[in-house]
Design a protein around this motif. Structure first.
Motif, PDB file in Angstrom:
ATOM      1  N   ALA A 143      -6.699  -4.613   3.067  1.00 61.85           N
ATOM      2  CA  ALA A 143      -7.448  -3.414   3.454  1.00 61.85           C
ATOM      3  C   ALA A 143      -6.848  -2.726   4.671  1.00 61.85           C
ATOM      4  O   ALA A 143      -7.502  -1.889   5.284  1.00 61.85           O
ATOM      5  N   CYS A 144      -5.617  -3.051   5.028  1.00 57.84           N
ATOM      6  CA  CYS A 144      -4.985  -2.441   6.196  1.00 57.84           C
ATOM      7  C   CYS A 144      -4.908  -0.922   6.030  1.00 57.84           C
ATOM      8  O   CYS A 144      -4.487  -0.430   4.981  1.00 57.84           O
ATOM      9  N   ALA A 145      -5.306  -0.214   7.057  1.00 55.25           N
ATOM     10  CA  ALA A 145      -5.245   1.251   7.037  1.00 55.25           C
ATOM     11  C   ALA A 145      -4.271   1.730   8.096  1.00 55.25           C
ATOM     12  O   ALA A 145      -4.020   1.045   9.090  1.00 55.25           O
ATOM     13  N   GLY A 146      -3.711   2.912   7.881  1.00 55.49           N
ATOM     14  CA  GLY A 146      -2.812   3.492   8.859  1.00 55.49           C
ATOM     15  C   GLY A 146      -1.570   2.655   9.087  1.00 55.49           C
ATOM     16  O   GLY A 146      -1.145   2.462  10.224  1.00 55.49           O
ATOM     17  N   ILE A 147      -0.975   2.153   8.022  1.00 57.70           N
ATOM     18  CA  ILE A 147       0.185   1.275   8.141  1.00 57.70           C
ATOM     19  C   ILE A 147       1.380   2.077   8.661  1.00 57.70           C
ATOM     20  O   ILE A 147       1.751   3.104   8.091  1.00 57.70           O
ATOM     21  N   TYR A 148       2.015   1.583   9.731  1.00 54.99           N
ATOM     22  CA  TYR A 148       3.151   2.266  10.345  1.00 54.99           C
ATOM     23  C   TYR A 148       4.390   2.141   9.461  1.00 54.99           C
ATOM     24  O   TYR A 148       4.692   1.073   8.941  1.00 54.99           O
ATOM     25  N   ASP A 149       5.106   3.248   9.291  1.00 55.10           N
ATOM     26  CA  ASP A 149       6.384   3.280   8.565  1.00 55.10           C
ATOM     27  C   ASP A 149       6.258   2.663   7.183  1.00 55.10           C
ATOM     28  O   ASP A 149       7.041   1.798   6.782  1.00 55.10           O
ATOM     29  N   LEU A 150       5.277   3.126   6.436  1.00 56.22           N
ATOM     30  CA  LEU A 150       5.095   2.672   5.059  1.00 56.22           C
ATOM     31  C   LEU A 150       6.239   3.199   4.205  1.00 56.22           C
ATOM     32  O   LEU A 150       6.529   4.390   4.196  1.00 56.22           O
ATOM     33  N   ARG A 151       6.916   2.304   3.479  1.00 59.84           N
ATOM     34  CA  ARG A 151       8.130   2.695   2.767  1.00 59.84           C
ATOM     35  C   ARG A 151       7.951   2.821   1.257  1.00 59.84           C
ATOM     36  O   ARG A 151       8.573   3.679   0.631  1.00 59.84           O
ATOM     37  N   VAL A 152       7.151   1.950   0.641  1.00 56.28           N
ATOM     38  CA  VAL A 152       7.114   1.946  -0.817  1.00 56.28           C
ATOM     39  C   VAL A 152       5.819   1.312  -1.300  1.00 56.28           C
ATOM     40  O   VAL A 152       5.206   0.506  -0.597  1.00 56.28           O
ATOM     41  N   HIS A 153       5.395   1.732  -2.495  1.00 56.52           N
ATOM     42  CA  HIS A 153       4.282   1.113  -3.206  1.00 56.52           C
ATOM     43  C   HIS A 153       4.824   0.455  -4.464  1.00 56.52           C
ATOM     44  O   HIS A 153       5.736   0.985  -5.109  1.00 56.52           O
ATOM     45  N   CYS A 154       4.265  -0.672  -4.842  1.00 58.91           N
ATOM     46  CA  CYS A 154       4.727  -1.405  -6.026  1.00 58.91           C
ATOM     47  C   CYS A 154       3.538  -1.808  -6.886  1.00 58.91           C
ATOM     48  O   CYS A 154       2.443  -2.076  -6.385  1.00 58.91           O
ATOM     49  N   GLU A 155       3.784  -1.892  -8.183  1.00 63.80           N
ATOM     50  CA  GLU A 155       2.766  -2.373  -9.107  1.00 63.80           C
ATOM     51  C   GLU A 155       2.768  -3.899  -9.198  1.00 63.80           C
ATOM     52  O   GLU A 155       1.736  -4.516  -9.414  1.00 63.80           O
ATOM     53  N   HIS A 156       3.963  -4.508  -9.072  1.00 63.21           N
ATOM     54  CA  HIS A 156       4.107  -5.945  -9.303  1.00 63.21           C
ATOM     55  C   HIS A 156       4.936  -6.571  -8.186  1.00 63.21           C
ATOM     56  O   HIS A 156       5.762  -5.902  -7.551  1.00 63.21           O
ATOM     57  N   LEU A 157       4.752  -7.867  -7.967  1.00 64.87           N
ATOM     58  CA  LEU A 157       5.525  -8.575  -6.961  1.00 64.87           C
ATOM     59  C   LEU A 157       7.008  -8.587  -7.287  1.00 64.87           C
ATOM     60  O   LEU A 157       7.848  -8.585  -6.391  1.00 64.87           O
ATOM     61  N   ARG A 158       7.358  -8.595  -8.570  1.00 66.95           N
ATOM     62  CA  ARG A 158       8.787  -8.557  -8.921  1.00 66.95           C
ATOM     63  C   ARG A 158       9.419  -7.249  -8.462  1.00 66.95           C
ATOM     64  O   ARG A 158      10.596  -7.220  -8.091  1.00 66.95           O
ATOM     65  N   ASP A 159       8.641  -6.154  -8.460  1.00 71.10           N
ATOM     66  CA  ASP A 159       9.164  -4.887  -7.946  1.00 71.10           C
ATOM     67  C   ASP A 159       9.386  -4.981  -6.436  1.00 71.10           C
ATOM     68  O   ASP A 159      10.380  -4.473  -5.910  1.00 71.10           O
TER      69      ASP A 159
END
Length: 229
Positions: A143-159
């Motif tokens: 539930a972390c909000a305001g994450i600094y320097d967010l780079r990517v979102h993934c659907e799966h851990l393999r991604d």
């Protein structure tokens, strides 16, 4: 620099006499680009600030133009389309444009949410990766909000594993992410084998093992011990 984070009365962005993102030799005034007086302003990709963090736009430059006392905002980067309702003063024209942009982006976010739900996916990609303090952090359904320097979102851990494998540096799981790998045990540490990210696990009897993150199908919250019957 004040960014346009809402369309409210105190949220006007900085104005520029020349296109602010062009190289010095290629910078233009509104007179050169549109044939009339005006100024430029930048709308950040994260505007408005209530968008979910997986909905990201590029910073975009707009021009507010003064055409014989009628102020109009146009896109200065793409097709030069009119944005928002023109007004008799510059500030109102900018606020009208910000209101229009915010509504359009929020509508897009709602459509993304609806389409993901209809396809049986979670409302937002469950895995986020950010970079801070020379380390990558993998956030799994936290539930972390305001994450600094967010780079990517993934659907799966393999991604996520593929991303980390190509990105130099140490990595860790967010402290608020779950730690249980079904059938294998609890994650006690993270590391790498060469450049490939791995997790160190403690099995049911405490026996240690190492597993490539690419091979972790799911991480879930640890279930409480069942009471003795």
């Amino acid at each position: 620099m004040q960014h346009a984070q809402t369309a409210g009365r105190a949220a006007l962005p900085d104005l520029h006499d020349e296109h602010p993102t062009k190289a010095d030799r290629a910078r233009q005034t509104t007179s050169e680009l549109f044939g009339c007086d005006g100024q430029f302003f930048v709308v950040p990709g994260a505007f408005p600030n209530d968008l979910p963090d997986h909905i990201v736009y590029l910073d975009t430059v707009y021009a507010v133009l003064d055409n014989l006392g009628r102020h109009t905002v146009r896109d200065a980067d793409q097709e030069h389309q009119v944005v928002g309702v023109p007004a008799l003063d510059q500030a109102t024209a900018i606020r009208n444009a910000l209101t229009h942009i915010a509504a359009r982006r929020r509508d897009h976010a709602r459509r993304v949410h609806r389409n993901r739900t209809l396809r049986g996916r979670e409302a937002a990609p469950p895995i986020r990766i950010n970079y801070a303090n020379h380390s990558w952090t993998v956030h799994v359904r936290c539930a972390c909000a305001g994450i600094y320097d967010l780079r990517v979102h993934c659907e799966h851990l393999r991604d996520a594993a593929v991303w980390l494998n190509s990105a130099p540096g140490a990595w860790q799981l967010c402290p608020d992410s779950p730690r249980h790998v079904p059938g294998r045990g609890e994650i006690t540490a993270t590391g790498a084998r060469g450049t490939a990210p791995v997790v160190v696990l403690a099995g049911p009897a405490g026996e240690p093992s190492t597993l490539a993150l690419h091979d972790v199908a799911e991480i879930v919250p640890t279930l409480p011990d069942e009471p003795d019957q």
